[in-house]
Enzyme design. Structure first.
Site, PDB file in Angstrom:
ATOM      1  N   GLY A  33       0.809  -1.216   0.000  1.00  0.00           N
ATOM      2  CA  GLY A  33       0.000   0.000   0.000  1.00  0.00           C
ATOM      3  C   GLY A  33       0.839   1.261   0.000  1.00  0.00           C
ATOM      4  O   GLY A  33       2.023   1.227  -0.333  1.00  0.00           O
ATOM      5  N   LEU A  35       0.459   3.581  -2.132  1.00  0.00           N
ATOM      6  CA  LEU A  35       0.857   3.388  -3.529  1.00  0.00           C
ATOM      7  C   LEU A  35       1.404   4.668  -4.160  1.00  0.00           C
ATOM      8  O   LEU A  35       0.913   5.758  -3.898  1.00  0.00           O
ATOM      9  CB  LEU A  35      -0.341   2.884  -4.349  1.00  0.00           C
ATOM     10  N   HIS A  36       2.436   4.506  -4.974  1.00  0.00           N
ATOM     11  CA  HIS A  36       3.056   5.632  -5.683  1.00  0.00           C
ATOM     12  C   HIS A  36       3.274   5.220  -7.141  1.00  0.00           C
ATOM     13  O   HIS A  36       2.837   4.135  -7.561  1.00  0.00           O
ATOM     14  CB  HIS A  36       4.373   6.040  -5.000  1.00  0.00           C
ATOM     15  N   HIS A  39       4.509   1.661  -7.897  1.00  0.00           N
ATOM     16  CA  HIS A  39       3.444   0.649  -7.880  1.00  0.00           C
ATOM     17  C   HIS A  39       2.573   0.765  -9.137  1.00  0.00           C
ATOM     18  O   HIS A  39       2.182  -0.234  -9.732  1.00  0.00           O
ATOM     19  CB  HIS A  39       2.553   0.838  -6.652  1.00  0.00           C
ATOM     20  N   GLN A 157      11.942  -4.220  -9.798  1.00  0.00           N
ATOM     21  CA  GLN A 157      13.400  -4.422  -9.743  1.00  0.00           C
ATOM     22  C   GLN A 157      14.006  -3.655  -8.560  1.00  0.00           C
ATOM     23  O   GLN A 157      15.096  -3.931  -8.110  1.00  0.00           O
ATOM     24  CB  GLN A 157      13.993  -3.949 -11.071  1.00  0.00           C
ATOM     25  N   SER A 194       9.736   5.255  -3.154  1.00  0.00           N
ATOM     26  CA  SER A 194       9.508   4.292  -2.085  1.00  0.00           C
ATOM     27  C   SER A 194       8.477   4.881  -1.135  1.00  0.00           C
ATOM     28  O   SER A 194       8.471   6.102  -0.907  1.00  0.00           O
ATOM     29  CB  SER A 194      10.823   4.033  -1.324  1.00  0.00           C
ATOM     30  N   SER A 195       7.638   4.023  -0.582  1.00  0.00           N
ATOM     31  CA  SER A 195       6.655   4.510   0.402  1.00  0.00           C
ATOM     32  C   SER A 195       7.384   5.130   1.586  1.00  0.00           C
ATOM     33  O   SER A 195       6.870   6.027   2.240  1.00  0.00           O
ATOM     34  CB  SER A 195       5.777   3.356   0.871  1.00  0.00           C
TER      35      SER A 195
HETATM   36  P1  AMP Z   1       6.093  -2.438  -1.515  1.00  0.00           P
HETATM   37  O1  AMP Z   1       4.722  -1.858  -1.411  1.00  0.00           O
HETATM   38  O2  AMP Z   1       7.180  -1.484  -1.138  1.00  0.00           O
HETATM   39  O3  AMP Z   1       6.202  -3.786  -0.840  1.00  0.00           O
HETATM   40  O4  AMP Z   1       6.337  -2.719  -3.053  1.00  0.00           O
HETATM   41  C1  AMP Z   1       5.432  -3.481  -3.810  1.00  0.00           C
HETATM   42  C2  AMP Z   1       6.014  -3.750  -5.164  1.00  0.00           C
HETATM   43  O5  AMP Z   1       6.292  -2.500  -5.810  1.00  0.00           O
HETATM   44  C3  AMP Z   1       7.362  -4.493  -5.091  1.00  0.00           C
HETATM   45  O6  AMP Z   1       7.408  -5.443  -6.154  1.00  0.00           O
HETATM   46  C4  AMP Z   1       8.365  -3.400  -5.276  1.00  0.00           C
HETATM   47  O7  AMP Z   1       9.585  -3.840  -5.828  1.00  0.00           O
HETATM   48  C5  AMP Z   1       7.627  -2.486  -6.242  1.00  0.00           C
HETATM   49  N1  AMP Z   1       8.190  -1.136  -6.181  1.00  0.00           N
HETATM   50  C6  AMP Z   1       8.362  -0.358  -5.078  1.00  0.00           C
HETATM   51  N2  AMP Z   1       8.969   0.793  -5.409  1.00  0.00           N
HETATM   52  C7  AMP Z   1       9.189   0.746  -6.738  1.00  0.00           C
HETATM   53  C8  AMP Z   1       9.807   1.640  -7.679  1.00  0.00           C
HETATM   54  N3  AMP Z   1      10.312   2.810  -7.311  1.00  0.00           N
HETATM   55  N4  AMP Z   1       9.871   1.252  -8.963  1.00  0.00           N
HETATM   56  C9  AMP Z   1       9.375   0.046  -9.361  1.00  0.00           C
HETATM   57  N5  AMP Z   1       8.783  -0.830  -8.527  1.00  0.00           N
HETATM   58  C10 AMP Z   1       8.689  -0.490  -7.239  1.00  0.00           C
END
Ligand code: AMP
Length: 286
Positions: A33, A35-36, A39, A157, A194-195
């Site tokens: 969540g 989300l940015h 995501h 990635q 990043s969140s």
């Molecule tokens: P998270 O919500 O941080 O657990 O991330 C969920 C998914 O989004 C994971 O597969 C992350 O690798 C991906 N993600 C997070 N930040 C980025 C980003 N800046 N660029 C691409 N994918 C991302």
């Protein structure tokens, strides 16, 4: 677009089964969540390759250590739902910890069957300081895979070690799911989205720019023919803001995760720093 929000495993299973009966392909995007645009890029990819997209939003307690930010991790379902609607997500699966783990949904869950990836891929990089983290990640992703049974699952990635571990789990456990890696989405100044960037003060945000700068500096040197890891390492450190606390900067073979002394095409360069109290990660592939 009418996005269904469900916190219920049985309901989500039923929704997906109906789609599968129609011959539709399912893609899952697992998230925590807040989300940015990072995501959003995964969701867009999922929409491209599948007929029906499920986004899971779950801050997974069993992947957080006792002194980590589980409680204060940003949560904003209204905003997440709006973005998912805009992007045409079919279902948001947002279970409670109790729905996922039953009564015993505490951080140290001794009652649970875990998926434990091998030592050599979890006891390094992020796994070194975050003991048990990747067991928690692999376990929750396996559960999400079993609940949704997607044809595709999109991962960023940005979390290179996580992506490696999930791909390995899928191969080792013969899961019939295609893992779709998606490139890192960055701010204009290079900072990987990043969140956790929301935690940064203005000064910390400024300092954070040097994280990606150091990685791009390495990439530039490599492209000019420098492959000695100790030289690349020292050069990157000289670019990194002195107020950042380096946790690791490592060069690994991205097909077997072994450390390398000489970089080559395909080498993963991964970094983790503490910027104030916030832990940030980033990487490039040479
Ligand atoms: P998270 O919500 O941080 O657990 O991330 C969920 C998914 O989004 C994971 O597969 C992350 O690798 C991906 N993600 C997070 N930040 C980025 C980003 N800046 N660029 C691409 N994918 C991302």
């Amino acid at each position: 677009m009418n996005t269904i929000l469900s916190n219920n495993i049985v309901e989500v299973r039923k929704l997906v089964k109906e789609q599968k009966k129609e011959g539709h392909k399912i893609a899952l995007v697992p998230t925590m969540g807040a989300l940015h645009a990072g995501h959003a890029s995964l969701i867009k990819k999922a929409k491209e390759i599948a007929d029906f997209v499920v986004v899971s939003v779950f801050v997974n307690p069993i992947q957080f250590g006792p002194n980590e930010d589980f409680d204060k991790y940003p949560r904003n379902m209204d905003k997440d739902k709006k973005l998912c609607e805009e992007l045409g997500v079919n279902v948001i699966f947002a279970p409670s910890p109790k729905e996922m783990y039953g009564e015993n949904s505490s951080l140290n869950n001794n009652e649970l069957t875990y998926v434990c990836p091998p030592y050599n891929v979890v006891d390094c990089l992020c796994g070194k300081s975050r003991v048990g983290h990747f067991d928690g990640v692999a376990t929750v992703v396996m559960k999400l895979f079993n609940i949704v049974q997607p044809d595709f699952a999109c991962f960023g990635q940005k979390d290179a070690q996580q992506l490696f571990i999930i791909k390995k789990m899928v191969k080792d456990l013969n899961l019939d799911i295609e893992i779709v890696p998606c490139p890192i989405v960055r701010e204009e100044d290079g900072l990987a989205l990043s969140s956790r960037n929301a935690y940064l003060s203005e000064q910390e945000r400024q300092q954070a720019i040097s994280i990606s700068k150091s990685l791009f500096y390495i990439k530039g040197l490599f492209e000019r023919g420098i492959s000695d890891v100790s030289i690349l390492f020292d050069s990157a450190i000289s670019v990194l803001d002195k107020n950042l606390n380096l946790e690791y900067l490592e060069f690994r073979n991205y097909s077997n995760f072994e450390k390398v002394n000489n970089a080559s095409e395909g080498t993963l360069v991964a970094i983790a720093v503490k910027d104030g109290n916030t832990r940030l990660i980033d990487n490039v592939i040479l």
